[in-house]
Design an enzyme around this catalytic site. Sequence first.
Site, PDB file in Angstrom:
ATOM      1  N   LYS A  41      14.270  19.283 -26.426  1.00 21.38           N
ATOM      2  CA  LYS A  41      13.594  19.147 -27.711  1.00 21.38           C
ATOM      3  C   LYS A  41      12.257  19.899 -27.691  1.00 21.38           C
ATOM      4  O   LYS A  41      11.779  20.314 -26.622  1.00 21.38           O
ATOM      5  CB  LYS A  41      13.413  17.653 -28.018  1.00 21.38           C
ATOM      6  CG  LYS A  41      14.748  16.919 -28.282  1.00 21.38           C
ATOM      7  CD  LYS A  41      14.498  15.424 -28.486  1.00 21.38           C
ATOM      8  CE  LYS A  41      15.749  14.698 -28.959  1.00 21.38           C
ATOM      9  NZ  LYS A  41      15.492  13.235 -29.126  1.00 21.38           N
ATOM     10  N   TYR A  81      21.469  14.942 -37.343  1.00 19.61           N
ATOM     11  CA  TYR A  81      21.033  13.550 -37.349  1.00 19.61           C
ATOM     12  C   TYR A  81      21.525  12.771 -38.572  1.00 19.61           C
ATOM     13  O   TYR A  81      20.904  11.775 -38.967  1.00 19.61           O
ATOM     14  CB  TYR A  81      19.516  13.486 -37.220  1.00 19.61           C
ATOM     15  CG  TYR A  81      19.026  13.817 -35.812  1.00 19.61           C
ATOM     16  CD1 TYR A  81      19.457  13.064 -34.720  1.00 19.61           C
ATOM     17  CD2 TYR A  81      18.154  14.878 -35.569  1.00 19.61           C
ATOM     18  CE1 TYR A  81      19.032  13.356 -33.428  1.00 19.61           C
ATOM     19  CE2 TYR A  81      17.712  15.171 -34.279  1.00 19.61           C
ATOM     20  CZ  TYR A  81      18.148  14.406 -33.218  1.00 19.61           C
ATOM     21  OH  TYR A  81      17.726  14.686 -31.938  1.00 19.61           O
ATOM     22  N   PHE A 118      12.747   5.824 -38.942  1.00 23.85           N
ATOM     23  CA  PHE A 118      12.267   6.934 -38.134  1.00 23.85           C
ATOM     24  C   PHE A 118      12.879   8.288 -38.508  1.00 23.85           C
ATOM     25  O   PHE A 118      12.522   9.323 -37.942  1.00 23.85           O
ATOM     26  CB  PHE A 118      12.506   6.656 -36.635  1.00 23.85           C
ATOM     27  CG  PHE A 118      13.962   6.509 -36.248  1.00 23.85           C
ATOM     28  CD1 PHE A 118      14.741   7.611 -35.935  1.00 23.85           C
ATOM     29  CD2 PHE A 118      14.556   5.247 -36.191  1.00 23.85           C
ATOM     30  CE1 PHE A 118      16.076   7.475 -35.563  1.00 23.85           C
ATOM     31  CE2 PHE A 118      15.900   5.098 -35.829  1.00 23.85           C
ATOM     32  CZ  PHE A 118      16.653   6.227 -35.519  1.00 23.85           C
ATOM     33  N   ARG A 159      24.396  11.728 -20.385  1.00 26.85           N
ATOM     34  CA  ARG A 159      23.577  10.620 -20.916  1.00 26.85           C
ATOM     35  C   ARG A 159      22.984   9.796 -19.763  1.00 26.85           C
ATOM     36  O   ARG A 159      21.861   9.312 -19.839  1.00 26.85           O
ATOM     37  CB  ARG A 159      24.427   9.712 -21.816  1.00 26.85           C
ATOM     38  CG  ARG A 159      24.998  10.388 -23.047  1.00 26.85           C
ATOM     39  CD  ARG A 159      24.150  10.309 -24.263  1.00 26.85           C
ATOM     40  NE  ARG A 159      23.942   8.973 -24.768  1.00 26.85           N
ATOM     41  CZ  ARG A 159      23.261   8.726 -25.886  1.00 26.85           C
ATOM     42  NH1 ARG A 159      22.759   9.732 -26.597  1.00 26.85           N
ATOM     43  NH2 ARG A 159      23.072   7.493 -26.300  1.00 26.85           N
ATOM     44  N   THR A 187      17.251   5.922 -24.504  1.00 24.69           N
ATOM     45  CA  THR A 187      16.484   6.548 -25.587  1.00 24.69           C
ATOM     46  C   THR A 187      14.986   6.294 -25.419  1.00 24.69           C
ATOM     47  O   THR A 187      14.166   7.185 -25.626  1.00 24.69           O
ATOM     48  CB  THR A 187      16.956   5.975 -26.946  1.00 24.69           C
ATOM     49  OG1 THR A 187      18.383   6.068 -27.011  1.00 24.69           O
ATOM     50  CG2 THR A 187      16.326   6.720 -28.105  1.00 24.69           C
ATOM     51  N   ARG A 210      14.304  11.154 -18.975  1.00 22.14           N
ATOM     52  CA  ARG A 210      13.378  10.519 -19.921  1.00 22.14           C
ATOM     53  C   ARG A 210      12.377   9.621 -19.198  1.00 22.14           C
ATOM     54  O   ARG A 210      11.202   9.562 -19.577  1.00 22.14           O
ATOM     55  CB  ARG A 210      14.168   9.756 -20.987  1.00 22.14           C
ATOM     56  CG  ARG A 210      14.795  10.703 -22.024  1.00 22.14           C
ATOM     57  CD  ARG A 210      15.838  10.018 -22.864  1.00 22.14           C
ATOM     58  NE  ARG A 210      16.195  10.775 -24.056  1.00 22.14           N
ATOM     59  CZ  ARG A 210      17.207  10.451 -24.862  1.00 22.14           C
ATOM     60  NH1 ARG A 210      17.950   9.388 -24.602  1.00 22.14           N
ATOM     61  NH2 ARG A 210      17.464  11.180 -25.931  1.00 22.14           N
ATOM     62  N   ASN A 214      11.031  12.051 -26.708  1.00 25.13           N
ATOM     63  CA  ASN A 214      11.797  11.767 -25.490  1.00 25.13           C
ATOM     64  C   ASN A 214      12.497  13.005 -24.918  1.00 25.13           C
ATOM     65  O   ASN A 214      13.408  12.902 -24.133  1.00 25.13           O
ATOM     66  CB  ASN A 214      12.761  10.593 -25.711  1.00 25.13           C
ATOM     67  CG  ASN A 214      13.754  10.862 -26.819  1.00 25.13           C
ATOM     68  OD1 ASN A 214      13.788  11.951 -27.392  1.00 25.13           O
ATOM     69  ND2 ASN A 214      14.585   9.880 -27.130  1.00 25.13           N
ATOM     70  N   HIS A 227      18.000  15.777 -25.874  1.00 20.80           N
ATOM     71  CA  HIS A 227      19.101  15.214 -26.660  1.00 20.80           C
ATOM     72  C   HIS A 227      20.406  15.399 -25.897  1.00 20.80           C
ATOM     73  O   HIS A 227      20.606  16.434 -25.266  1.00 20.80           O
ATOM     74  CB  HIS A 227      19.237  15.910 -28.024  1.00 20.80           C
ATOM     75  CG  HIS A 227      20.525  15.554 -28.719  1.00 20.80           C
ATOM     76  ND1 HIS A 227      20.660  14.385 -29.442  1.00 20.80           N
ATOM     77  CD2 HIS A 227      21.741  16.158 -28.733  1.00 20.80           C
ATOM     78  CE1 HIS A 227      21.912  14.300 -29.874  1.00 20.80           C
ATOM     79  NE2 HIS A 227      22.585  15.369 -29.465  1.00 20.80           N
ATOM     80  N   GLU A 265      28.545  18.319 -32.974  1.00 28.29           N
ATOM     81  CA  GLU A 265      27.211  18.889 -32.766  1.00 28.29           C
ATOM     82  C   GLU A 265      27.282  20.328 -32.238  1.00 28.29           C
ATOM     83  O   GLU A 265      26.473  21.181 -32.619  1.00 28.29           O
ATOM     84  CB  GLU A 265      26.403  17.993 -31.812  1.00 28.29           C
ATOM     85  CG  GLU A 265      26.067  16.647 -32.439  1.00 28.29           C
ATOM     86  CD  GLU A 265      25.518  15.618 -31.453  1.00 28.29           C
ATOM     87  OE1 GLU A 265      25.270  15.961 -30.271  1.00 28.29           O
ATOM     88  OE2 GLU A 265      25.335  14.457 -31.869  1.00 28.29           O
TER      89      GLU A 265
END
Length: 158
Positions: free
Chosen positions: A13, A53, A61, A89, A95, A106, A116, A119, A130
């Site tokens: 990100k 998203y 948020f 993940r 998250t 993270r 964070n 993604h 995606e």
Amino acid sequence: MQHTEERTFIAVKPDGVQRGLIGGIINRFEKKGFKVVGLKMIQVSDEQAKAHYAEHEGKPFYPRLLRYIQSGPIVAMVIQGYNAVAGARHIMGSTDPNKAEVGTIRADYAQVMEYNIVHGSDSVESAEREIKIYFNENELFPQGKCMSELVIESLDAD
Ligand code: UDP
Ligand code: MG
């Protein structure tokens, strides 16, 4: 036993890019044995941000999340390997960086959920959706099996 490979969409990100953590993040996935089959730095468009998203539309948020993902360039990636969606993940951690296990990206690099730094798709279906938002198939290079032979296929010989 057949170990089928999955692919997943990963992004460093904008905060990760600005903080100089691109290499460190990619390295985590490569060290695991996952293969980077697509990679580019891009400025996320309004359309891409909203499509990416869509599941979060209407949440408190959401507006801030769209601003965040468009606040600077991201490094978009497709990563391939055995159990790549859940495996990636796991490497990323929860998250909320404060709940993520030490040793995850993270937990090690981020402090708050709003920033964070990485993604990763949450299912094979999300991943395929995606990937299409960010990559054309001709931008992906899944050929070559050396990594899977070294990492998982020796198990299949039994
Ligand atoms: N997010 C946030 N506040 C929240 C929940 C999520 O800012 O309360 C952001 C955060 O950047 C997160 C992204 O929205 O990574 C997408 O949320 P999701 O629940 O899908 O988490 P992820 O799949 O990224 O772990
Ligand atoms: Mg998610």
